[in-house]
Design a protein around this motif. Structure first.
Motif, short mmCIF file in Angstrom:
data_model
loop_
_atom_site.label_atom_id
_atom_site.label_comp_id
_atom_site.label_asym_id
_atom_site.label_seq_id
_atom_site.Cartn_x
_atom_site.Cartn_y
_atom_site.Cartn_z
N ALA A 1 0.30 2.40 9.31
CA ALA A 1 1.53 2.64 8.56
C ALA A 1 1.42 3.87 7.68
CB ALA A 1 1.86 1.41 7.71
N ALA A 2 0.24 4.09 7.10
CA ALA A 2 0.04 5.25 6.23
C ALA A 2 0.10 6.55 7.04
CB ALA A 2 -1.30 5.14 5.51
N LEU B 1 2.11 7.07 9.51
CA LEU B 1 3.53 7.34 9.72
C LEU B 1 4.22 7.80 8.44
CD1 LEU B 1 4.40 4.26 12.00
CD2 LEU B 1 3.92 6.62 12.72
N THR B 2 3.86 7.22 7.31
CA THR B 2 4.54 7.54 6.06
C THR B 2 3.91 8.69 5.30
OG1 THR B 2 3.20 5.92 4.85
CG2 THR B 2 5.27 5.14 5.82
N ASP C 1 1.37 8.35 3.28
CA ASP C 1 0.87 7.87 2.00
C ASP C 1 -0.66 7.93 1.95
OD1 ASP C 1 3.43 7.38 1.18
OD2 ASP C 1 3.40 5.25 1.80
N GLU D 1 -2.86 0.13 -1.02
CA GLU D 1 -1.94 1.24 -1.20
C GLU D 1 -1.96 1.69 -2.65
OE1 GLU D 1 1.87 0.91 1.10
OE2 GLU D 1 1.24 -1.20 1.19
N GLU E 1 3.03 4.39 -6.64
CA GLU E 1 3.80 5.62 -6.70
C GLU E 1 3.81 6.15 -8.12
OE1 GLU E 1 7.64 4.92 -5.20
OE2 GLU E 1 6.99 4.34 -3.19
#
Length: 934
Positions: free
Chosen positions: A873-874, A876-877, A879, A930, A933
């Motif tokens: 997922a990271a 793709l994003t 992050d 994660e 932010e």
């Protein structure tokens, strides 16, 4: 606004986190134990900096005023304001010298992570406060006692209220407020003056005896009236039955606010006791250097065929040391110094045989072939860096065993530092100036006040009158004179070069502060620096090779130029940084968020501080040693190729002789006296020794005729011919042993001599005698009777006897025993700071809250499926993730990565902590989380 942007640190770790790379490098350089091994992050660095062993080592390296500042902070409130600290150091009157020196001392404590916080909230690290704060078991060096709050903690509330009332204060509703009111009274100057104005004379006398410490005293169950007056008003508080203490606040009022009786903000000056012509100093030092070479050569020549035996516990026996001292015509301590010097230079070692003995090493033969100046440079370089202290020989160790020369237990890690510092102080004086030894010792004690205390011998051990550091300094002054580093008590030109300091002609005289108080010192190879008030050259404020200013400045530094990485006087580098005090280069500089503006320079009126003492690197020391040898070479006397023969069977060598001449003359004659000129005496035994070595009478006559400036005296010619005529007339071989002679009358004379009874001779033939002694004993016996026999081989040939040079297997010089971890170089500092920053970034990165957050310092834990899903997922994003990782060696670490792709069981990601793209096996990732932010 600024306070919000830069909030005050709440812990030492936060204070370290706010530092730039140059400041961290200065910390790790001054406290190298913090980097062994490299901490994983700044929190671990702060924890290590607060350990007892590390804090003790750091306190031992503080100068007197920096230590006094730390002691004042230990008795100040925690945290303390800069104003309160200034009051404790300068007093109510405000000593301007102390006030000017305080910023420097505070900067030193901050740099070494002993103090943290801003100027209004100064905090001494907890371990240092525990070590320096007063207690009944460990009184404070300030002489202050506990505070009113600490001393009254065990008193009853009723008694506290009685004291408050008697002191003229209103009674309170509880003990806490009563103690607070009493403290406020004792810290109010006018109210305290009014209270003490009514004190009896005896009470004031008691206070005067306790004010500077120790603050504790003894009282009887029924104290006298003047003591009762003090007890009733809390000016003395009970701490135990029969024991009272003067509260800290009362003592500070009586001291006019000063924590120390005599603050010492400035280092004591090293004053010259005598001044000599620099040329005379160099000549005297060169003469002593020549004597040193001759002494070491004589020592090893005396041990050429195998020296004394090695003791079972190691070392030289007392009897052998006495014999060596007699052979060298020197006192035993001086003989021990020469033996240890040869050992430190690698010229002497044990042979390692079953019957172990000391002997010269193969390096000694190479050393003999070198020019005299290079031979001296090898000895001087070995002495400068050796940790063995010959002055300890004859003393006792901790187990009450005698310390022997060449034995164990002589290593003292402080010895090289003390030698460097003593010679540095000498280098800070004008050329030809010789200081009084006491001024050197006073200065050293100011620079390391706790070091001397740490090395104080136990009662009955070594020399209780002086601590180890003081004795090392005294031995340094004596050994430097013996070795020719100094002459007539002043540092010679070659001594300055040995330290990396130039000759006096390059500096233009002493600095404006007087002898030892400053001045320009130019390093070897054109490197220049500024000598501060301690005589140490630092790199601060010196213009670099490219014309760029250093990171910080010192008054009077303008206009001086040098190269990056400036060396200090005495071969010691300043602490400013790898290149002119700048920040360390390397990959660690790729973390721009940690680079802050360098702190402002100290005020122009602030006195200078001693720079950390860092010895030259091996390469730099080799250059300095070669420079010293080059400067010494013209001062040494040229070897002579002649002697002066005299009619009294002596030869005078008016100076050093060429090696072949000296070796042959050493066989042909005995040394009668040494000095500027050496006197050799010819005897029948010495001439026979030359004949035994294979020389003939004609050879000896020719040798003397070629090398004598005077004709061969007739008595000497007759002596050589007479001994040669008798030499070899008797022949001795192995039967067990026999004597053979063509003159049977001579053999009859020997048999009739009563002195031959011990040889047990009997005639086998008219020209042959047999003996039950071995050939060597038979030779010595007949020579003692006045005959001149010669040994022969089994074939009947005369055996030529030459001294057999016994050598050890190849040996290296003993390694110095370091005083803790060695100072790190710039490369190691850069790599370490980068690793610490990277680990700290991973440990402090904000993370999203989850249901199973790991504890502080623990790695994240997730299942393999969760790890793979989160990483994909990271990708793709885009992050960043916080991961725990275990490498192939099993070492665990935390990292912050930005995954780029996942394939084949590996994740390729940009590693923020390493500042590069790396590939990690997924099975070695313990878990992921994660990041929150921003």
């Amino acid at each position: 606004m600024s306070q919000e942007a830069n909030p005050a640190p709440r812990s030492l770790a936060e204070a370290l986190r706010a530092r730039d790379d140059a400041s961290l490098a200065a910390l790790l350089r001054s406290r190298p134990d913090l980097i062994t091994p490299v901490p994983t992050d700044l929190t671990q660095l702060a924890t290590r900096a607060g350990t007892r062993a590390s804090v003790l080592r750091a306190l031992e390296r503080l100068d007197r005023f920096a230590l006094q500042t730390a002691e004042a902070l230990a008795v100040a409130p925690d945290p303390a304001s800069g104003t309160a600290l200034l009051g404790l150091m300068a007093g109510d009157a405000g000593d301007e010298t102390v006030a000017a020196a305080l910023p420097r001392a505070l900067a030193t404590l901050r740099e070494q992570a002993l103090v943290w916080g801003d100027d209004e909230r100064l905090r001494l690290v907890r371990t240092a406060r525990e070590l320096l704060a007063p207690s009944p078991q460990h009184p404070s060096p300030t002489g202050l006692g506990p505070t009113v709050h600490e001393a009254a903690s065990g008193m009853s509330p009723g008694r506290i209220q009685e004291i408050v009332t008697t002191a003229g204060l209103a009674s309170t509703h509880d003990s806490v407020s009563a103690v607070t009111a009493l403290t406020a009274l004792f810290t109010h100057r006018k109210k305290m003056a009014k209270l003490l104005s009514g004190a009896p004379e005896g009470s004031l006398e008691v206070l005067s005896r306790l004010v500077w410490g120790p603050p504790y005293g003894q009282v009887t169950p029924e104290p006298a009236a003047h003591l009762r007056w003090l007890l009733d008003r809390g000016l003395l508080l009970p701490t135990a039955p029969g024991t009272v203490v003067l509260p800290r606040e009362v003592a500070l009022h009586l001291r006019a606010g000063r924590a120390h009786r005599e603050p010492e903000p400035l280092p004591p000056a090293v004053e010259p006791a005598a001044t000599h012509r620099p040329q005379g100093v160099d000549a005297a030092a060169a003469g002593q250097a020549h004597t040193a070479l001759a002494t070491v050569e004589e020592l090893l020549k005396d041990w050429d065929e195998g020296g004394p035996a090695v003791l079972r516990a190691g070392g030289l026996s007392v009897r052998d040391l006495k014999r060596t001292a007699v052979a060298l015509d020197a006192p035993e301590p001086v003989a021990a110094f020469w033996v240890e010097l040869a050992y430190a230079a690698g010229l002497l070692a044990s042979d390692g045989e079953a019957d172990e003995r000391y002997a010269a090493t193969p390096l000694y033969d190479e050393w003999l072939e070198r020019p005299p100046a290079e031979r001296w440079a090898l000895l001087a370089g070995a002495w400068l860096t050796a940790t063995r202290a010959p002055g300890l020989v004859g003393g006792r160790d901790a187990k009450d065993r005698t310390l022997s020369a060449l034995g164990p237990g002589l290593d003292r890690s402080a010895a090289p530092e003390v030698r460097h510092r003593v010679l540095t102080l000498l280098a800070g004086l004008p050329a030809g100036a010789a200081p009084a030894p006491e001024s050197i010792l006073t200065r050293l004690h100011w620079e390391r006040p706790l070091r001397g205390t740490a090395g104080t011998p136990r009662p009955g051990r070594d020399t209780p009158a002086e601590d180890l550091r003081t004795r090392l300094a005294r031995w340094t002054l004596m050994e430097a004179e013996l070795l020719g580093v100094t002459g007539r008590g002043a540092l010679s030109t070659q001594g300055r070069a040995l330290l990396g300091v130039p000759g006096p002609g390059a500096s233009g005289g002493p600095g404006p502060g007087g002898p030892g108080e400053g001045g320009e010192l130019t390093g070897a190879g054109g490197v220049a620096g500024v000598a501060d008030s301690t005589g140490v050259v630092g790199g601060a404020g010196v213009v670099g090779a490219g014309g760029l200013p250093g990171a910080s400045g010192l008054p009077g530094a303008g206009g001086l130029r040098g190269a990056g990485g400036l060396r200090g006087a005495g071969g010691l580098r300043g602490a400013g940084g790898p290149a002119g005090g700048g920040e360390p280069g390397g990959p660690g500089d790729k973390l721009p968020v940690h680079h802050h503006r360098a702190p402002a320079p100290a005020p122009a009126t602030a006195p200078s501080a001693p720079a950390p003492l860092v010895p030259l690197s091996p390469a730099e020391q080799a250059v300095a040693t070669a420079t010293a040898a080059r400067l010494l070479a013209p001062l040494l006397p040229e070897p002579l190729d002649h002697v002066l023969l005299q009619a009294d069977l002596t030869a005078v060598a008016p100076g050093p002789l060429e090696r072949p001449l000296a070796e042959m003359l050493g066989v042909l004659a005995d040394v009668e006296s040494k000095g500027g000129a050496t006197v050799y005496r010819f005897t029948p035994g010495s001439v026979r020794r030359a004949l035994d070595a294979g020389r003939t009478a004609a050879d000896l006559h020719d040798f003397l005729a070629r090398h004598s400036r005077t004709p061969i005296p007739q008595p000497l010619a007759y002596l050589i011919d007479d001994v040669a005529r008798k030499h070899g007339h008797l022949r001795i071989g192995a039967a067990s042993a026999y004597v053979r002679c063509d003159d049977d009358a001579l053999l009859t004379e020997i048999l009739a001599d009563k002195r031959a009874t011990a040889l047990r001779l009997r005639r086998l033939a008219p020209t042959v005698l047999a003996a039950q002694s071995d050939p060597a004993a038979l030779l010595e016996g007949l020579r003692a009777m006045g005959f001149a026999p010669a040994a022969e081989s089994a074939e009947g040939d005369v055996l030529i006897t030459r001294a057999h040079a016994h050598r050890t297997p190849p040996r290296t010089a003993p390694e110095p025993v370091p005083d803790g971890p060695p100072p790190p170089d710039s490369t190691l500092l850069s790599a370490a700071i980068r690793a610490i920053r990277a680990g700290d970034l991973a440990a402090t990165a904000p993370r999203k809250p989850t249901g199973t957050d790991p504890a502080a310092g623990e790695l994240p834990r997730t299942s393999a499926a969760e790890t793979l899903a989160t990483v994909q997922a990271a990708v793709l994003t885009g992050d960043s993730l916080w991961i725990g990782y275990v490498n192939a060696e099993g070492a665990a670490s935390q990292r912050v990565i930005a995954p780029i792709r996942v394939e084949g069981g590996f994740v390729t990601a940009y590693d923020h902590t390493a500042d590069e793209v790396r590939t990690y096996p997924l099975h070695r990732i313990t878990g992921v989380a994660e990041l929150a932010e921003e």
